[in-house]
Design an enzyme around this catalytic site. Structure first.
Site, PDB file in Angstrom:
ATOM      1  N   CYS A  87      43.712   6.863  75.426  1.00 52.26           N
ATOM      2  CA  CYS A  87      43.054   7.611  74.344  1.00 52.26           C
ATOM      3  C   CYS A  87      43.480   7.046  72.987  1.00 52.26           C
ATOM      4  O   CYS A  87      43.023   5.991  72.600  1.00 52.26           O
ATOM      5  CB  CYS A  87      43.348   9.109  74.487  1.00 52.26           C
ATOM      6  SG  CYS A  87      42.255  10.166  73.514  1.00 52.26           S
ATOM      7  N   HIS A 196      42.524  10.453  80.264  1.00 49.13           N
ATOM      8  CA  HIS A 196      43.980  10.613  80.353  1.00 49.13           C
ATOM      9  C   HIS A 196      44.466  10.631  81.800  1.00 49.13           C
ATOM     10  O   HIS A 196      44.582  11.696  82.414  1.00 49.13           O
ATOM     11  CB  HIS A 196      44.393  11.926  79.682  1.00 49.13           C
ATOM     12  CG  HIS A 196      44.344  11.907  78.201  1.00 49.13           C
ATOM     13  ND1 HIS A 196      45.473  11.774  77.416  1.00 49.13           N
ATOM     14  CD2 HIS A 196      43.306  12.011  77.339  1.00 49.13           C
ATOM     15  CE1 HIS A 196      45.128  11.800  76.138  1.00 49.13           C
ATOM     16  NE2 HIS A 196      43.812  11.934  76.062  1.00 49.13           N
ATOM     17  N   GLU A 198      47.405  10.377  82.926  1.00 53.59           N
ATOM     18  CA  GLU A 198      48.692  11.089  83.073  1.00 53.59           C
ATOM     19  C   GLU A 198      48.505  12.579  83.329  1.00 53.59           C
ATOM     20  O   GLU A 198      49.457  13.270  83.706  1.00 53.59           O
ATOM     21  CB  GLU A 198      49.571  10.857  81.838  1.00 53.59           C
ATOM     22  CG  GLU A 198      49.217  11.666  80.599  1.00 53.59           C
ATOM     23  CD  GLU A 198      48.059  11.110  79.797  1.00 53.59           C
ATOM     24  OE1 GLU A 198      47.874  11.550  78.651  1.00 53.59           O
ATOM     25  OE2 GLU A 198      47.325  10.229  80.304  1.00 53.59           O
TER      26      GLU A 198
END
Length: 234
Positions: A87, A196, A198
Site C-alpha cells: 500500500c 495488504h 499482512e
C-alpha cells in the site's frame, strides 16, 4: 538460523506491527528499522508497510522515498535484496523509482476498504513463488490513493515483460489502468501492491472464505515465499 526481515517504520506508518507479526508467523525474525537511520542492521529482506507516511503530504510516499533509510533500501534492492512494498510502501517504491508508474487518488475519490480478489500474474518473484500462475486469492484492501497510472509506453513494457504481479479480479476498486494491483521489477526481488497481505495471515483475522468467516490465509504465502527464497540462497 532464521532469516531476518526488516520492517521500516516511517512517521504515519500504521501496519508495521502487523507486518512484523506476519514475518514471525512465516518463521523469520522481524527486525524493526527506523526511517531516520542509515543502518539496515544486516537484514536479509525488507518490508515497507502500509499507512500514511508523513501524513501523505505532497504525494503519498513522496517524502518517505527520500528519507535517510531509503538510500540504503534502494542500494540493497538494486543489489538483489528482496523488498516488499505494501500500500503506502508500494507508493514509496514508485516514488523511489524502484518500480515504474505512479499512484493517484481513487477514481471515485473515496477511501475504500474491502476484501479484494486478485489474480496472481507473476509467480516467479521472491514474494510470490508459493502461488500458482493465474491463481485467484483474496487479500484485504484499504486505500484512498490506489489508482495505478503509467504512460502508454510504460504500460506496454510492463505488460510485455511480465512485470504485472497482481491484477484486480471481479471489480477494479480504484480505477487502476489495466486492473493492475501490484508490480515486480525485472529481477523479481522488488514487489509492490496496494492490498495488504499482512492482514490475511492468521485464522480468525483474515478475509471470509466459503469454509469459515475470517479464515482467509492467502497473505501468508507472501512471507513464506520470501523465507523460502532466502533459504535457497544459503
Amino acid at each position: 538460523m532464521s532469516p531476518r526481515i526488516g520492517v521500516v517504520t516511517f512517521p504515519g506508518s500504521l501496519d508495521d506491527r502487523d507486518a512484523q507479526r506476519a514475518i514471525r508467523l512465516a518463521g523469520a525474525e522481524a527486525v524493526a528499522l527506523w526511517h531516520a537511520d542509515h543502518d539496515l542492521q544486516g537484514v536479509d529482506a525488507i518490508v515497507l508497510p502500509g499507512g500514511f507516511s508523513y501524513g501523505d503530504y505532497l504525494r503519498p510516499g513522496a517524502i518517505a522515498a527520500v528519507s535517510p533509510i531509503m538510500t540504503e533500501v534502494v542500494s540493497a534492492a538494486n543489489a538483489g535484496m528482496p523488498v516488499l512494498g505494501i500500500c503506502n510502501g508500494f507508493q514509496v517504491l514508485v516514488e523511489a523509482h524502484l518500480l515504474p508508474g505512479g499512484l493517484i487518488r481513487n477514481a471515485h475519490q473515496q477511501f475504500i476498504r474491502r476484501d479484494q480478489k486478485l489474480i496472481v500474474e507473476n509467480a516467479s518473484t521472491a514474494w510470490t513463488s508459493e502461488f500458482e500462475q493465474g491463481e485467484e486469492i483474496t487479500i484485504p484492501l484499504k486505500n484512498g490513493d490506489g489508482g495505478y497510472i503509467a504512460d502508454a509506453e510504460t504500460l506496454q513494457r510492463i505488460e510485455g515483460e511480465g512485470l504485472v504481479a497482481f491484477r484486480y479480479a471481479g471489480v477494479n476498486p480504484n480505477g487502476s489502468l489495466n486492473d493492475i494491483a501490484g508490480l515486480t521489477n525485472e529481477r523479481g526481488n522488488v514487489v509492490g501492491l496496494m492490498p495488504h497481505p499482512e492482514h490475511a495471515v492468521e485464522a480468525g483475522f483474515g478475509p471470509d472464505t466459503p469454509e469459515a468467516m475470517r479464515s482467509g490465509l492467502d497473505g501468508a504465502k507472501f512471507f513464506t515465499s520470501a523465507v523460502q527464497a532466502l533459504a535457497a540462497r544459503v
